[in-house]
Scaffold this motif. Sequence first.
Motif, PDB file in Angstrom:
ATOM      1  N   ASN A 199     232.747  33.399  89.040  1.00  0.00           N
ATOM      2  CA  ASN A 199     232.526  33.573  90.475  1.00  0.00           C
ATOM      3  C   ASN A 199     233.698  34.259  91.159  1.00  0.00           C
ATOM      4  O   ASN A 199     233.517  35.238  91.909  1.00  0.00           O
ATOM      5  CB  ASN A 199     232.256  32.221  91.138  1.00  0.00           C
ATOM      6  CG  ASN A 199     230.899  31.658  90.778  1.00  0.00           C
ATOM      7  OD1 ASN A 199     229.993  32.398  90.392  1.00  0.00           O
ATOM      8  ND2 ASN A 199     230.739  30.352  90.898  1.00  0.00           N
ATOM      9  N   LEU A 200     234.919  33.771  90.928  1.00  0.00           N
ATOM     10  CA  LEU A 200     236.070  34.357  91.601  1.00  0.00           C
ATOM     11  C   LEU A 200     236.380  35.749  91.065  1.00  0.00           C
ATOM     12  O   LEU A 200     236.857  36.618  91.812  1.00  0.00           O
ATOM     13  CB  LEU A 200     237.294  33.447  91.478  1.00  0.00           C
ATOM     14  CG  LEU A 200     237.277  32.190  92.347  1.00  0.00           C
ATOM     15  CD1 LEU A 200     238.601  31.433  92.242  1.00  0.00           C
ATOM     16  CD2 LEU A 200     236.984  32.521  93.801  1.00  0.00           C
ATOM     17  N   SER A 201     236.101  36.005  89.796  1.00  0.00           N
ATOM     18  CA  SER A 201     236.284  37.356  89.273  1.00  0.00           C
ATOM     19  C   SER A 201     235.291  38.326  89.919  1.00  0.00           C
ATOM     20  O   SER A 201     235.629  39.488  90.186  1.00  0.00           O
ATOM     21  CB  SER A 201     236.123  37.373  87.752  1.00  0.00           C
ATOM     22  OG  SER A 201     237.158  36.632  87.132  1.00  0.00           O
ATOM     23  N   THR A 202     234.089  37.844  90.175  1.00  0.00           N
ATOM     24  CA  THR A 202     233.122  38.679  90.899  1.00  0.00           C
ATOM     25  C   THR A 202     233.621  38.956  92.315  1.00  0.00           C
ATOM     26  O   THR A 202     233.484  40.075  92.828  1.00  0.00           O
ATOM     27  CB  THR A 202     231.753  37.986  90.947  1.00  0.00           C
ATOM     28  OG1 THR A 202     231.287  37.795  89.609  1.00  0.00           O
ATOM     29  CG2 THR A 202     230.744  38.811  91.722  1.00  0.00           C
ATOM     30  N   ALA A 203     234.222  37.956  92.951  1.00  0.00           N
ATOM     31  CA  ALA A 203     234.794  38.163  94.280  1.00  0.00           C
ATOM     32  C   ALA A 203     235.937  39.167  94.235  1.00  0.00           C
ATOM     33  O   ALA A 203     236.065  40.021  95.127  1.00  0.00           O
ATOM     34  CB  ALA A 203     235.274  36.839  94.856  1.00  0.00           C
ATOM     35  N   ILE A 204     236.781  39.102  93.216  1.00  0.00           N
ATOM     36  CA  ILE A 204     237.856  40.085  93.051  1.00  0.00           C
ATOM     37  C   ILE A 204     237.278  41.484  92.909  1.00  0.00           C
ATOM     38  O   ILE A 204     237.748  42.448  93.512  1.00  0.00           O
ATOM     39  CB  ILE A 204     238.734  39.733  91.832  1.00  0.00           C
ATOM     40  CG1 ILE A 204     239.517  38.452  92.098  1.00  0.00           C
ATOM     41  CG2 ILE A 204     239.687  40.874  91.506  1.00  0.00           C
ATOM     42  CD1 ILE A 204     240.287  37.943  90.898  1.00  0.00           C
ATOM     43  N   SER A 205     236.220  41.599  92.111  1.00  0.00           N
ATOM     44  CA  SER A 205     235.562  42.888  91.917  1.00  0.00           C
ATOM     45  C   SER A 205     235.036  43.450  93.240  1.00  0.00           C
ATOM     46  O   SER A 205     235.233  44.619  93.560  1.00  0.00           O
ATOM     47  CB  SER A 205     234.410  42.730  90.920  1.00  0.00           C
ATOM     48  OG  SER A 205     233.584  43.870  90.894  1.00  0.00           O
ATOM     49  N   THR A 206     234.384  42.603  94.015  1.00  0.00           N
ATOM     50  CA  THR A 206     233.797  43.041  95.278  1.00  0.00           C
ATOM     51  C   THR A 206     234.876  43.459  96.269  1.00  0.00           C
ATOM     52  O   THR A 206     234.735  44.472  96.969  1.00  0.00           O
ATOM     53  CB  THR A 206     232.947  41.912  95.883  1.00  0.00           C
ATOM     54  OG1 THR A 206     231.910  41.566  94.955  1.00  0.00           O
ATOM     55  CG2 THR A 206     232.322  42.335  97.196  1.00  0.00           C
ATOM     56  N   ARG A 207     235.960  42.705  96.326  1.00  0.00           N
ATOM     57  CA  ARG A 207     236.994  42.953  97.322  1.00  0.00           C
ATOM     58  C   ARG A 207     237.909  44.120  96.945  1.00  0.00           C
ATOM     59  O   ARG A 207     238.299  44.907  97.800  1.00  0.00           O
ATOM     60  CB  ARG A 207     237.828  41.693  97.541  1.00  0.00           C
ATOM     61  CG  ARG A 207     237.086  40.598  98.298  1.00  0.00           C
ATOM     62  CD  ARG A 207     237.949  39.359  98.466  1.00  0.00           C
ATOM     63  NE  ARG A 207     237.342  38.416  99.390  1.00  0.00           N
ATOM     64  CZ  ARG A 207     237.467  38.473 100.706  1.00  0.00           C
ATOM     65  NH1 ARG A 207     238.185  39.436 101.259  1.00  0.00           N
ATOM     66  NH2 ARG A 207     236.872  37.575 101.483  1.00  0.00           N
ATOM     67  N   THR A 208     238.275  44.229  95.678  1.00  0.00           N
ATOM     68  CA  THR A 208     239.306  45.201  95.294  1.00  0.00           C
ATOM     69  C   THR A 208     238.752  46.525  94.783  1.00  0.00           C
ATOM     70  O   THR A 208     239.493  47.504  94.718  1.00  0.00           O
ATOM     71  CB  THR A 208     240.234  44.621  94.216  1.00  0.00           C
ATOM     72  OG1 THR A 208     239.532  44.517  92.970  1.00  0.00           O
ATOM     73  CG2 THR A 208     240.759  43.251  94.620  1.00  0.00           C
ATOM     74  N   LYS A 209     237.496  46.550  94.373  1.00  0.00           N
ATOM     75  CA  LYS A 209     236.825  47.762  93.859  1.00  0.00           C
ATOM     76  C   LYS A 209     237.375  48.218  92.506  1.00  0.00           C
ATOM     77  O   LYS A 209     236.625  48.425  91.559  1.00  0.00           O
ATOM     78  CB  LYS A 209     236.919  48.927  94.854  1.00  0.00           C
ATOM     79  CG  LYS A 209     236.520  48.586  96.274  1.00  0.00           C
ATOM     80  CD  LYS A 209     235.097  48.091  96.392  1.00  0.00           C
ATOM     81  CE  LYS A 209     234.745  47.819  97.836  1.00  0.00           C
ATOM     82  NZ  LYS A 209     233.424  47.159  97.979  1.00  0.00           N
ATOM     83  N   ARG A 210     238.707  48.397  92.412  1.00  0.00           N
ATOM     84  CA  ARG A 210     239.320  48.909  91.180  1.00  0.00           C
ATOM     85  C   ARG A 210     240.497  48.053  90.727  1.00  0.00           C
ATOM     86  O   ARG A 210     241.243  48.455  89.843  1.00  0.00           O
ATOM     87  CB  ARG A 210     239.835  50.344  91.402  1.00  0.00           C
ATOM     88  CG  ARG A 210     238.774  51.380  91.625  1.00  0.00           C
ATOM     89  CD  ARG A 210     239.344  52.640  92.236  1.00  0.00           C
ATOM     90  NE  ARG A 210     239.833  52.389  93.586  1.00  0.00           N
ATOM     91  CZ  ARG A 210     239.047  52.390  94.676  1.00  0.00           C
ATOM     92  NH1 ARG A 210     237.759  52.637  94.557  1.00  0.00           N
ATOM     93  NH2 ARG A 210     239.556  52.145  95.864  1.00  0.00           N
ATOM     94  N   GLY A 211     240.697  46.889  91.335  1.00  0.00           N
ATOM     95  CA  GLY A 211     241.892  46.092  91.075  1.00  0.00           C
ATOM     96  C   GLY A 211     241.722  45.104  89.947  1.00  0.00           C
ATOM     97  O   GLY A 211     241.253  45.437  88.863  1.00  0.00           O
TER      98      GLY A 211
END
Length: 301
Positions: A135-147
């Motif tokens: 879940n939190l990795s998906t949130a990182i993906s959504t927020r950072t785009k390329r981070g």
Amino acid sequence: MKFDNPEDIIQLTPQWDGERFPNGRPKVSEDVLRRMRKITLEEAWGPLWNRGYAFQFEGDFKIIHPQKVMVGRAVTAVMVPKRPDLHETLLKHGHEQEGRKGFFNQWVIDELVEDDVAVVDMFDKVHLGTYVGGNLSTAISTRTKRGGAVIWGGIRDNQQVVEIDNINVFYRGSDPTAIADVTMVGMNVPTRIGKAICMPGDVVLGTPAGVIFIPPHLAELTVVQAEKSQVRDVFGFVRLRDSVYSTAQIDAAWDTALWTDFLDWFENDGAASDYRHLTWETELAEAKKNERNGPQSDVRL
């Protein structure tokens, strides 16, 4: 205390004189981040090492996408083992005084923006130390785009995380347990990752060999020196292939005749087109000075 305190972040990063985020975190330009994705770990390491930054690299990680390069601006966090009085005080402060939701790790993910990387000292805890899962990795993906994330600790849900293609995660180990018995004592503060130190706003360069943290005030210089080394190598390969120069001439300090040849090639050859934002006045002046004063060593780092 305050988590993510602008006054503290600005005080800790005085050599950065460029744009900042609202919380004071240095905001290295998107152009520098884009160019950083094209350089190697060693090209980034050299300029830092030569300036006394000897503890910027850590290589002892597992990597979700081992062949992918990750570049972004650091959002840092420091976790410690749970002590009940401290834990309750800081959790209550975050919820009631700063309006934060959920647990400490969620607070950091909620602060991420495009091109950010979460950099977390989890004191090498893996069991009950899984900072992110699916879940939190998906949130990182959504927020950072390329981070992505660099976690000196654990993660869970690896089979889900590996399916997230646009980010990368560097971590110490995996465990099915959820995060527990830890307390965050700092966000966007100096953070130790193994033998390296990361500051808020550092440029994080994650490679198959490990992660290097580049101070924001040295990020553009690091990229420029790497690009200059790259394009000089391209020129050198061409001239060596054509037997114009010997390897000794290419590897030594260039004289003005060789620099003149290079600059003519640089301005006209398509192989140099991606590097034409670079300037060479300093190098040419140094070559002229060397010819007047005698040869000097040529350090290309």
